[in-house]
Design a protein around this motif. Structure first.
Motif, short mmCIF file in Angstrom:
data_model
loop_
_atom_site.label_atom_id
_atom_site.label_comp_id
_atom_site.label_asym_id
_atom_site.label_seq_id
_atom_site.Cartn_x
_atom_site.Cartn_y
_atom_site.Cartn_z
N GLU A 94 11.62 -47.56 -31.44
CA GLU A 94 12.82 -48.33 -31.04
C GLU A 94 12.87 -49.69 -31.72
O GLU A 94 13.92 -50.32 -31.75
N ILE A 96 10.27 -52.35 -30.98
CA ILE A 96 9.89 -53.24 -29.87
C ILE A 96 8.52 -53.82 -30.22
O ILE A 96 7.52 -53.10 -30.23
N TYR A 99 4.50 -53.33 -28.91
CA TYR A 99 4.51 -52.18 -28.01
C TYR A 99 4.53 -50.88 -28.80
O TYR A 99 3.57 -50.12 -28.79
N ARG A 100 5.59 -50.63 -29.54
CA ARG A 100 5.74 -49.31 -30.13
C ARG A 100 4.88 -49.05 -31.35
O ARG A 100 4.44 -47.91 -31.56
N MET A 131 15.55 -52.53 -31.34
CA MET A 131 15.79 -52.73 -29.90
C MET A 131 15.59 -54.19 -29.49
O MET A 131 16.33 -54.71 -28.64
N PRO A 144 18.58 -53.88 -21.08
CA PRO A 144 18.14 -53.32 -22.36
C PRO A 144 18.04 -51.79 -22.32
O PRO A 144 18.42 -51.10 -23.27
N CYS A 145 17.54 -51.25 -21.21
CA CYS A 145 17.35 -49.79 -21.12
C CYS A 145 18.68 -49.04 -21.20
O CYS A 145 18.69 -47.86 -21.58
N CYS A 148 19.19 -48.69 -24.89
CA CYS A 148 18.11 -47.89 -25.44
C CYS A 148 18.29 -46.41 -25.07
O CYS A 148 18.06 -45.53 -25.89
N ARG A 152 18.51 -43.30 -27.48
CA ARG A 152 17.50 -42.25 -27.38
C ARG A 152 18.15 -40.88 -27.24
O ARG A 152 17.78 -39.93 -27.90
N CYS A 244 6.67 -51.33 -21.63
CA CYS A 244 7.67 -51.90 -22.52
C CYS A 244 8.08 -53.27 -21.99
O CYS A 244 8.38 -53.42 -20.81
N HIS A 246 10.77 -54.77 -22.27
CA HIS A 246 12.17 -54.83 -21.83
C HIS A 246 12.41 -54.09 -20.52
O HIS A 246 13.53 -54.06 -20.03
N SER A 247 11.37 -53.44 -20.01
CA SER A 247 11.57 -52.61 -18.82
C SER A 247 11.94 -53.47 -17.61
O SER A 247 11.29 -54.46 -17.32
FE1 SF4 Z 1 13.82 -48.53 -24.13
FE2 SF4 Z 1 13.88 -49.49 -21.61
FE3 SF4 Z 1 12.12 -47.59 -22.30
FE4 SF4 Z 1 11.83 -50.07 -23.21
S1 SF4 Z 1 11.71 -49.41 -21.05
S2 SF4 Z 1 11.64 -48.18 -24.41
S3 SF4 Z 1 13.98 -50.67 -23.49
S4 SF4 Z 1 14.37 -47.39 -22.24
#
Ligand code: SF4
Ligand code: ZN
Length: 322
Positions: A94, A96, A99-100, A131, A144-145, A148, A152, A244, A246-247
């Motif tokens: 994504e 991030i 993290y990723r 992201m 954010p989700c 995302c 996804r 994550c 952004h969670s």
């Molecule tokens: Fe994407 Fe939200 Fe999952 Fe982070 S927590 S990867 S922003 S859906």
């Protein structure tokens, strides 16, 4: 003194309060793998029409977290040598930071030892944006989700189609599924239950007929999160542990706390929530059939199936360009 296994005289490595069983390493491993194979049978993921000449393609969502690495590891061990099954791992980057990169490193480490094709898709090359940038800009004033999730779903459906997937398998475990069930109950969202059912269950050979729809399967949904973590630990399945940045799922967090405390005083609660939910969701799906699936037409910009003139992904990409 350590407890003995309920099935042999070896020392137990775990105790499942919901069943009363104490299991040694060997019997624990057997028990996890048996539940996964059973889901594959009951969901009919390997139909009798699959042959070495015409294998089924299973695309596994591989994030690098323990659920997806354990799922990939067990499926590879069980089906690597089966010519009726093609395994493809699909990872999403994504964009991030912190993290990723780390979790996809773990994903690569895992598949390096397995006979599984691995495909990684980046938001940046698909949409020209990471992201982290989307979360910063936030042009539509959403979590954010929410962005995302739209990206996804778009990646998953297009790549599942490209890879000729018969089914898309994800690592959702018993805790995830029971939490989602409880959230839908508490939100009173019966139509959502119907959608959840339609997307994840049901006889899979028929579903193949519908265009632009790849059925989902969750072979770990009978296995508690703690057992998956233990499996990864005992059998050296690499996994990345981090959340994550952004969670912001605070409702899920509350539900998680509630469920774990219920499970502690009433072992088996997660299993019964899920069993009841699957029944109810099936009834809801019957009730809403035809109502929830509005006519799909191609998006006027990108051609993805959508209910309006343009799809949500194209609306988001426009708002980011402004
Ligand atoms: Fe994407 Fe939200 Fe999952 Fe982070 S927590 S990867 S922003 S859906
Ligand atoms: Zn579009």
């Amino acid at each position: 003194m350590a407890m003995e296994c309920s099935k042999c005289d070896q020392p137990a490595v775990m105790h499942a309060a919901y069943s009363g069983a104490h299991l040694c390493e060997t019997h624990f491993r057997e028990s996890v793998e048996r539940r996964i194979r059973k889901r594959i049978r009951t969901d009919d993921l390997l139909p009798s029409s699959a042959t070495p000449e015409e294998p089924v393609t299973w695309v596994i969502g591989l994030s690098g977290g323990k659920d997806s690495t354990v799922l990939t590891h067990v499926l590879a061990e069980t089906f690597e040598a089966d010519p009726r099954v093609e395994l493809v791992a699909l990872s999403i980057h994504e964009g991030i930071a912190g993290y990723r990169d780390e979790s996809l490193e773990v994903a690569r480490e895992l598949v390096a030892d397995l006979d599984v094709e691995h495909v990684t898709v980046e938001y940046e090359s698909e949409y020209g944006v990471r992201m982290d940038q989307v979360a910063d800009a936030d042009p539509l004033d959403m979590a954010p989700c929410a962005y995302c999730g739209v990206f996804r779903r778009d990646v998953l459906s297009r790549y599942a189609d490209d890879l000729d997937a018969d089914v898309l398998l994800t690592g959702h475990n018993l805790d995830d599924e029971a939490e989602t069930a409880l959230m839908n109950f508490l939100e009173g969202d019966v139509a959502q239950m119907a959608k959840h059912y339609d997307a994840s269950l049901g006889p899979f050979p028929e579903r193949r007929e519908e265009p632009a729809f790849v059925p989902r399967a969750k072979p770990l949904r009978d296995i508690p999160e703690k057992e998956i973590a233990l499996y990864a630990h005992l059998f050296d399945v690499p996994s990345h542990i981090a959340e994550c940045p952004h969670s912001t799922e605070s409702f899920r967090g509350d539900i998680q706390d509630l469920m774990l405390s219920l499970e502690e005083t009433h072992p088996g609660t997660r299993h019964s929530i899920l069993a009841g939910y699957e029944d109810l969701a099936a009834m809801a799906a019957d009730r809403y059939r035809g109502e929830t699936t509005s006519e799909l037409t191609p998006c006027s910009t990108c051609g993805s199936p959508t209910t309006g003139d343009r799809c949500r992904k194209c609306e988001i990409l426009d708002s980011l360009a402004d």
